[in-house]
Write a protein that holds these residues in place. Structure first.
Motif, PDB file in Angstrom:
ATOM      1  N   LEU A  51       0.809  -1.213   0.000  1.00 48.47           N
ATOM      2  CA  LEU A  51       0.000   0.000   0.000  1.00 48.47           C
ATOM      3  C   LEU A  51       0.846   1.269   0.000  1.00 48.47           C
ATOM      4  O   LEU A  51       0.489   2.245  -0.648  1.00 48.47           O
ATOM      5  CB  LEU A  51      -0.913   0.035   1.234  1.00 48.47           C
ATOM      6  N   ILE A  52       1.940   1.267   0.720  1.00 46.19           N
ATOM      7  CA  ILE A  52       2.689   2.506   0.947  1.00 46.19           C
ATOM      8  C   ILE A  52       3.866   2.675  -0.009  1.00 46.19           C
ATOM      9  O   ILE A  52       3.977   3.689  -0.693  1.00 46.19           O
ATOM     10  CB  ILE A  52       3.181   2.572   2.414  1.00 46.19           C
ATOM     11  N   LEU A  53       4.769   1.715  -0.086  1.00 44.14           N
ATOM     12  CA  LEU A  53       6.002   1.899  -0.860  1.00 44.14           C
ATOM     13  C   LEU A  53       5.945   1.374  -2.284  1.00 44.14           C
ATOM     14  O   LEU A  53       6.434   2.022  -3.211  1.00 44.14           O
ATOM     15  CB  LEU A  53       7.183   1.221  -0.142  1.00 44.14           C
ATOM     16  N   ARG A  54       5.372   0.210  -2.473  1.00 44.04           N
ATOM     17  CA  ARG A  54       5.457  -0.447  -3.781  1.00 44.04           C
ATOM     18  C   ARG A  54       4.797   0.318  -4.932  1.00 44.04           C
ATOM     19  O   ARG A  54       5.261   0.207  -6.061  1.00 44.04           O
ATOM     20  CB  ARG A  54       4.900  -1.871  -3.702  1.00 44.04           C
ATOM     21  N   PRO A  55       3.746   1.119  -4.715  1.00 47.23           N
ATOM     22  CA  PRO A  55       3.217   1.877  -5.861  1.00 47.23           C
ATOM     23  C   PRO A  55       4.210   2.904  -6.416  1.00 47.23           C
ATOM     24  O   PRO A  55       4.128   3.268  -7.587  1.00 47.23           O
ATOM     25  CB  PRO A  55       1.983   2.584  -5.292  1.00 47.23           C
ATOM     26  N   TRP A  61      14.906  -3.357  -2.192  1.00 49.39           N
ATOM     27  CA  TRP A  61      14.801  -3.219  -0.738  1.00 49.39           C
ATOM     28  C   TRP A  61      13.363  -2.943  -0.292  1.00 49.39           C
ATOM     29  O   TRP A  61      12.984  -3.305   0.820  1.00 49.39           O
ATOM     30  CB  TRP A  61      15.721  -2.119  -0.205  1.00 49.39           C
ATOM     31  N   SER A  62      12.556  -2.306  -1.152  1.00 41.57           N
ATOM     32  CA  SER A  62      11.184  -1.980  -0.742  1.00 41.57           C
ATOM     33  C   SER A  62      10.290  -3.214  -0.705  1.00 41.57           C
ATOM     34  O   SER A  62       9.180  -3.152  -0.167  1.00 41.57           O
ATOM     35  CB  SER A  62      10.588  -0.922  -1.673  1.00 41.57           C
ATOM     36  N   ASP A  63      10.758  -4.331  -1.236  1.00 41.92           N
ATOM     37  CA  ASP A  63       9.976  -5.559  -1.226  1.00 41.92           C
ATOM     38  C   ASP A  63      10.425  -6.521  -0.125  1.00 41.92           C
ATOM     39  O   ASP A  63       9.946  -7.644  -0.058  1.00 41.92           O
ATOM     40  CB  ASP A  63      10.064  -6.245  -2.595  1.00 41.92           C
ATOM     41  N   GLN A  64      11.320  -6.056   0.744  1.00 43.56           N
ATOM     42  CA  GLN A  64      11.839  -6.911   1.810  1.00 43.56           C
ATOM     43  C   GLN A  64      11.399  -6.370   3.167  1.00 43.56           C
ATOM     44  O   GLN A  64      10.543  -5.497   3.251  1.00 43.56           O
ATOM     45  CB  GLN A  64      13.347  -7.022   1.680  1.00 43.56           C
ATOM     46  N   TRP A  65      12.010  -6.880   4.238  1.00 41.92           N
ATOM     47  CA  TRP A  65      11.604  -6.507   5.590  1.00 41.92           C
ATOM     48  C   TRP A  65      11.803  -5.024   5.856  1.00 41.92           C
ATOM     49  O   TRP A  65      11.019  -4.418   6.598  1.00 41.92           O
ATOM     50  CB  TRP A  65      12.337  -7.360   6.631  1.00 41.92           C
ATOM     51  N   LEU A  66      12.823  -4.397   5.267  1.00 44.47           N
ATOM     52  CA  LEU A  66      13.049  -2.969   5.484  1.00 44.47           C
ATOM     53  C   LEU A  66      11.897  -2.150   4.897  1.00 44.47           C
ATOM     54  O   LEU A  66      11.419  -1.192   5.512  1.00 44.47           O
ATOM     55  CB  LEU A  66      14.380  -2.534   4.872  1.00 44.47           C
ATOM     56  N   SER A  71       7.184   1.057   5.839  1.00 45.34           N
ATOM     57  CA  SER A  71       5.756   1.216   5.531  1.00 45.34           C
ATOM     58  C   SER A  71       4.910   1.244   6.803  1.00 45.34           C
ATOM     59  O   SER A  71       3.969   2.032   6.906  1.00 45.34           O
ATOM     60  CB  SER A  71       5.282   0.096   4.623  1.00 45.34           C
ATOM     61  N   ILE A  72       5.238   0.404   7.761  1.00 43.94           N
ATOM     62  CA  ILE A  72       4.503   0.398   9.033  1.00 43.94           C
ATOM     63  C   ILE A  72       4.693   1.721   9.751  1.00 43.94           C
ATOM     64  O   ILE A  72       3.745   2.276  10.321  1.00 43.94           O
ATOM     65  CB  ILE A  72       4.918  -0.807   9.899  1.00 43.94           C
ATOM     66  N   GLU A 115      -8.166   3.123  -5.339  1.00 45.33           N
ATOM     67  CA  GLU A 115      -7.659   1.973  -6.090  1.00 45.33           C
ATOM     68  C   GLU A 115      -6.761   2.362  -7.264  1.00 45.33           C
ATOM     69  O   GLU A 115      -5.745   1.698  -7.501  1.00 45.33           O
ATOM     70  CB  GLU A 115      -8.840   1.110  -6.548  1.00 45.33           C
ATOM     71  N   PRO A 116      -7.035   3.437  -8.000  1.00 43.72           N
ATOM     72  CA  PRO A 116      -6.134   3.790  -9.112  1.00 43.72           C
ATOM     73  C   PRO A 116      -4.710   4.164  -8.666  1.00 43.72           C
ATOM     74  O   PRO A 116      -3.768   4.018  -9.443  1.00 43.72           O
ATOM     75  CB  PRO A 116      -6.816   5.001  -9.764  1.00 43.72           C
ATOM     76  N   ILE A 117      -4.552   4.597  -7.434  1.00 39.67           N
ATOM     77  CA  ILE A 117      -3.221   4.958  -6.933  1.00 39.67           C
ATOM     78  C   ILE A 117      -2.365   3.719  -6.714  1.00 39.67           C
ATOM     79  O   ILE A 117      -1.168   3.725  -6.965  1.00 39.67           O
ATOM     80  CB  ILE A 117      -3.338   5.762  -5.616  1.00 39.67           C
ATOM     81  N   PHE A 118      -2.978   2.658  -6.247  1.00 42.41           N
ATOM     82  CA  PHE A 118      -2.260   1.435  -5.895  1.00 42.41           C
ATOM     83  C   PHE A 118      -2.220   0.500  -7.098  1.00 42.41           C
ATOM     84  O   PHE A 118      -3.002  -0.452  -7.199  1.00 42.41           O
ATOM     85  CB  PHE A 118      -2.912   0.769  -4.687  1.00 42.41           C
TER      86      PHE A 118
END
Length: 162
Positions: A51-55, A61-66, A71-72, A115-118
């Protein structure tokens, strides 16, 4: 005698804003973490990082624990704003029902209107049932936590000042 008077005056002027800010931050932290755990165990394909970083970031690195951790933290900061909004609009409504309704409205805002943002999340009608049920429940639990905590603090504050 003067100290007692000053103490009473100080209690009357205390605001619930700092408590609301902490409720919002910890609500985002707790329920964002639970959402990340739900994603880890494949209860949902939508996690805080999706929701926060991947868009906006497609780096490794944005797809891992960091990415999940950052994002949290961002969700916790956004949650402060939502808690302040709840404080302004709905603090006088006790019980869980306002929180349940707020959670459902928030879910529809995120998954329907925004929804269009994500772009990396499937459209509303393509979400699987596990994701829908899990995210609706998480949004409701998050909102009930915020709503109940704020309305409880407000009722307690009113009781102290009477």
């Amino acid at each position: 005698m003067r100290r007692v008077y000053l103490k009473e005056k100080k209690q009357e002027k205390t605001s619930l804003i700092p408590k609301t800010i902490s409720i919002g931050f910890f609500g985002g932290l707790i329920w964002g973490t639970i959402a990340a755990i739900a994603g880890y165990f494949n209860f949902t394909e939508v996690t805080p990082k999706s929701l926060i970083l991947r868009p906006w970031l497609q780096s490794a690195w944005s797809d891992q624990w960091l990415g999940q951790f950052i994002s949290i933290l961002i969700i916790s900061l956004i949650s402060i704003g939502l808690a302040l909004l709840y404080y302004v609009l709905l603090k006088k409504f006790p019980g869980m029902l306002p929180g349940i309704l707020a959670g459902i409205v928030l879910w529809f805002i995120v998954f329907w209107l925004l929804e269009p943002i994500f772009t990396n999340i499937p459209p509303f009608f393509e979400l699987d049932s596990d994701t829908v049920v899990t995210t609706v429940c998480l949004f409701i639990l998050y909102s009930v936590f915020i709503a109940y905590s704020i309305s409880f603090a407000y009722q307690q504050h009113i009781g102290e000042n009477n």
